[in-house]
Design a protein around this motif. Structure first.
Motif, short mmCIF file in Angstrom:
data_model
loop_
_atom_site.label_atom_id
_atom_site.label_comp_id
_atom_site.label_asym_id
_atom_site.label_seq_id
_atom_site.Cartn_x
_atom_site.Cartn_y
_atom_site.Cartn_z
N VAL A 126 -23.60 -29.07 -0.33
CA VAL A 126 -22.98 -28.22 -1.36
C VAL A 126 -22.10 -27.16 -0.73
CG1 VAL A 126 -23.42 -26.67 -3.30
CG2 VAL A 126 -24.90 -28.66 -2.89
N GLY A 127 -22.33 -26.71 0.49
CA GLY A 127 -21.58 -25.64 1.13
C GLY A 127 -22.31 -24.30 1.00
N PHE A 128 -21.56 -23.13 0.96
CA PHE A 128 -22.23 -21.84 0.84
C PHE A 128 -21.60 -21.07 -0.32
CE2 PHE A 128 -18.88 -19.17 2.41
CZ PHE A 128 -18.11 -20.03 3.20
N THR A 129 -22.36 -20.08 -0.85
CA THR A 129 -21.94 -19.27 -2.01
C THR A 129 -21.86 -17.79 -1.61
OG1 THR A 129 -23.02 -20.79 -3.51
CG2 THR A 129 -22.46 -18.60 -4.38
N PHE A 130 -20.67 -17.10 -1.85
CA PHE A 130 -20.50 -15.65 -1.55
C PHE A 130 -20.99 -14.82 -2.73
CE2 PHE A 130 -17.70 -11.89 -1.96
CZ PHE A 130 -18.19 -11.20 -0.86
N THR A 131 -21.93 -13.90 -2.46
CA THR A 131 -22.52 -13.07 -3.54
C THR A 131 -22.16 -11.61 -3.40
OG1 THR A 131 -24.53 -12.76 -2.23
CG2 THR A 131 -24.47 -14.65 -3.75
N GLY A 132 -21.15 -11.25 -2.63
CA GLY A 132 -20.76 -9.83 -2.45
C GLY A 132 -19.70 -9.38 -3.43
N GLY A 133 -19.38 -10.12 -4.42
CA GLY A 133 -18.33 -9.75 -5.37
C GLY A 133 -18.62 -8.46 -6.11
N GLU A 134 -19.87 -8.28 -6.50
CA GLU A 134 -20.23 -7.03 -7.23
C GLU A 134 -20.01 -5.81 -6.35
OE1 GLU A 134 -24.09 -5.02 -9.47
OE2 GLU A 134 -24.18 -7.08 -8.72
N THR A 135 -20.34 -5.92 -5.07
CA THR A 135 -20.15 -4.80 -4.14
C THR A 135 -18.68 -4.47 -3.99
OG1 THR A 135 -22.12 -5.44 -2.93
CG2 THR A 135 -20.58 -3.95 -1.80
N VAL A 136 -17.85 -5.52 -3.88
CA VAL A 136 -16.41 -5.30 -3.76
C VAL A 136 -15.87 -4.61 -5.00
CG1 VAL A 136 -14.16 -6.45 -3.63
CG2 VAL A 136 -16.06 -7.23 -2.19
N ASP A 137 -16.32 -5.02 -6.16
CA ASP A 137 -15.86 -4.38 -7.41
C ASP A 137 -16.23 -2.91 -7.45
OD1 ASP A 137 -14.75 -6.74 -8.23
OD2 ASP A 137 -16.51 -7.34 -9.45
N LYS A 138 -17.44 -2.60 -6.98
CA LYS A 138 -17.87 -1.19 -6.97
C LYS A 138 -16.98 -0.36 -6.04
CE LYS A 138 -22.77 -1.88 -8.11
NZ LYS A 138 -24.15 -1.73 -7.63
N VAL A 139 -16.67 -0.93 -4.87
CA VAL A 139 -15.82 -0.22 -3.92
C VAL A 139 -14.43 0.00 -4.52
CG1 VAL A 139 -14.66 -0.34 -1.67
CG2 VAL A 139 -17.08 -0.99 -1.90
N LYS A 140 -13.90 -1.04 -5.20
CA LYS A 140 -12.58 -0.90 -5.82
C LYS A 140 -12.60 0.20 -6.89
CE LYS A 140 -10.45 -4.65 -6.99
NZ LYS A 140 -10.25 -5.97 -7.61
N GLN B 165 -14.61 2.78 -6.97
CA GLN B 165 -14.70 4.07 -6.28
C GLN B 165 -13.33 4.49 -5.72
OE1 GLN B 165 -17.74 3.44 -3.39
NE2 GLN B 165 -19.45 3.75 -4.82
N LEU B 166 -12.59 3.51 -5.17
CA LEU B 166 -11.28 3.84 -4.64
C LEU B 166 -10.35 4.35 -5.74
CD1 LEU B 166 -10.70 0.82 -2.21
CD2 LEU B 166 -11.17 3.20 -1.61
N GLU B 167 -10.39 3.69 -6.91
CA GLU B 167 -9.55 4.12 -8.02
C GLU B 167 -9.91 5.54 -8.47
OE1 GLU B 167 -6.49 3.93 -10.66
OE2 GLU B 167 -7.03 2.50 -9.08
N GLU B 168 -11.22 5.82 -8.52
CA GLU B 168 -11.68 7.16 -8.91
C GLU B 168 -11.22 8.21 -7.90
OE1 GLU B 168 -15.86 9.58 -9.79
OE2 GLU B 168 -15.89 7.44 -9.31
#
Length: 317
Positions: free
Chosen positions: A22-36, A38-41
């Motif tokens: 099946v391969g691998f699945t990236f689960t850091g998307g939520e963390t990236v959204d939070k950082v984005k 925070q950057l906007e704020e």
């Protein structure tokens, strides 16, 4: 730095990783959204700090302009009132001396049994006229003194207000420094914030130090200095040319002509002594002429701004 930081990559590696067909699945998307988010704020906060800086600088400029205009107007009014007061004081001193002289003459005339009653009545009439004039001048002087005291009180209130404005400006500077400190904490952390604020750098410490809180002009002490008077003996006072140029003096044969030069912007009360001849006059700004019956050494006296008598001496033929 790449698309994600080293810490985000590490987090992704520690997340769910499925190995196999099946391969691998990236689960850091939520963390990236939070950082984005925070950057906007953080970007919005930097823009807000820039707006606050502009508002504070504008407020400081208005405070200084208003204080300067108010102090300049108050100083002009005080100098004008003080000049008029000095003029009236000179007139008052002159009239008081005239009254004193008339009273002395009346006393001498009453002691002389051969004095004519008409002369006494005329002197008393003159004294009454002078006393009426003195009363008028004294009334104007008192009124001007009240106006002067009011102007001085307003001036002192403006000085106090200026001190308050100075404190407000210093407080505004402190707020700008605090805002700059917060902006400095955000600088260099995120490239996106840096791009959004490019060309909008906060005020430096050197720029803040150039923002003065003093206003001009300096507070006026409301005290006019009395410049020294000058005395001149007119050598050609009996010439036809001089008499024609000064018909108001009514120069008679044998009269000596003297000139007092007053470089002040206001009148000055003067007393003069030449041998047995004495008198008084009001030296108006510029030049004032007076006559005596004989030559000799002339002394004129006047008071300076502290009430101290000054004098100058001049010899005349």
């Amino acid at each position: 730095m790449g698309l994600i930081s080293g810490k985000v990559a590490a987090l992704a590696l520690t997340g769910t990783l499925a190995v196999g067909t099946v391969g691998f699945t990236f689960t850091g998307g939520e963390t990236v959204d939070k950082v984005k988010a925070q950057l906007e704020e953080l970007k919005n906060k930097v823009v807000q700090y820039e707006v606050a800086e502009s508002s504070l600088l504008s407020k400081i400029g208005l405070i200084k302009d208003n204080a300067t205009a108010s102090l300049t107007d108050a100083n002009n009014k005080i100098v004008s009132a003080k000049t008029e007061i000095n003029n009236l004081k000179a007139s008052k001193s002159f009239l008081e001396k005239q009254i004193q002289n008339l009273k002395a003459e009346i006393t001498g005339l009453e002691a002389d049994l051969n004095i004519a009653k008409e002369t006494i009545a005329e002197k008393e009439k003159n004294m009454a006229t002078l006393e009426s004039e003195l009363s008028r001048v004294s009334g104007e002087l008192d009124e001007l003194q009240v106006q002067y005291d009011t102007l001085l009180a307003e001036h002192e209130a403006l000085v106090a207000e200026n001190e308050t404005n100075r404190s407000e400006a210093e407080r505004a500077n402190a707020e700008i420094e605090e805002a700059n400190a917060k902006v400095a904490e955000l600088e260099g952390k995120f490239q996106t914030v840096k791009d959004a604020t490019e060309g909008h750098a906060p005020l430096t410490t050197e720029e803040l130090e150039t923002i003065g809180t003093d206003v001009s002009p300096d507070v006026h002490d409301a005290k006019l200095v009395v410049q020294n008077l000058q005395l001149t003996y007119i050598q050609d006072g009996q010439s036809d040319a001089f008499k024609a140029a000064h018909p108001d003096l009514d120069i008679q044969e044998g009269d000596r002509v003297w000139r007092v030069t007053n470089n002040n912007a206001f009148a000055v009360y003067v007393e003069y002594v030449k041998g047995s001849e004495t008198g008084e006059l009001v030296a108006n700004p510029s030049q004032t002429f007076y006559l005596t019956e004989s030559g000799g050494t002339m002394i004129i006296k006047w008071q300076d701004e502290n009430g101290v008598w000054k004098q100058t001496v001049k010899a005349g033929a």
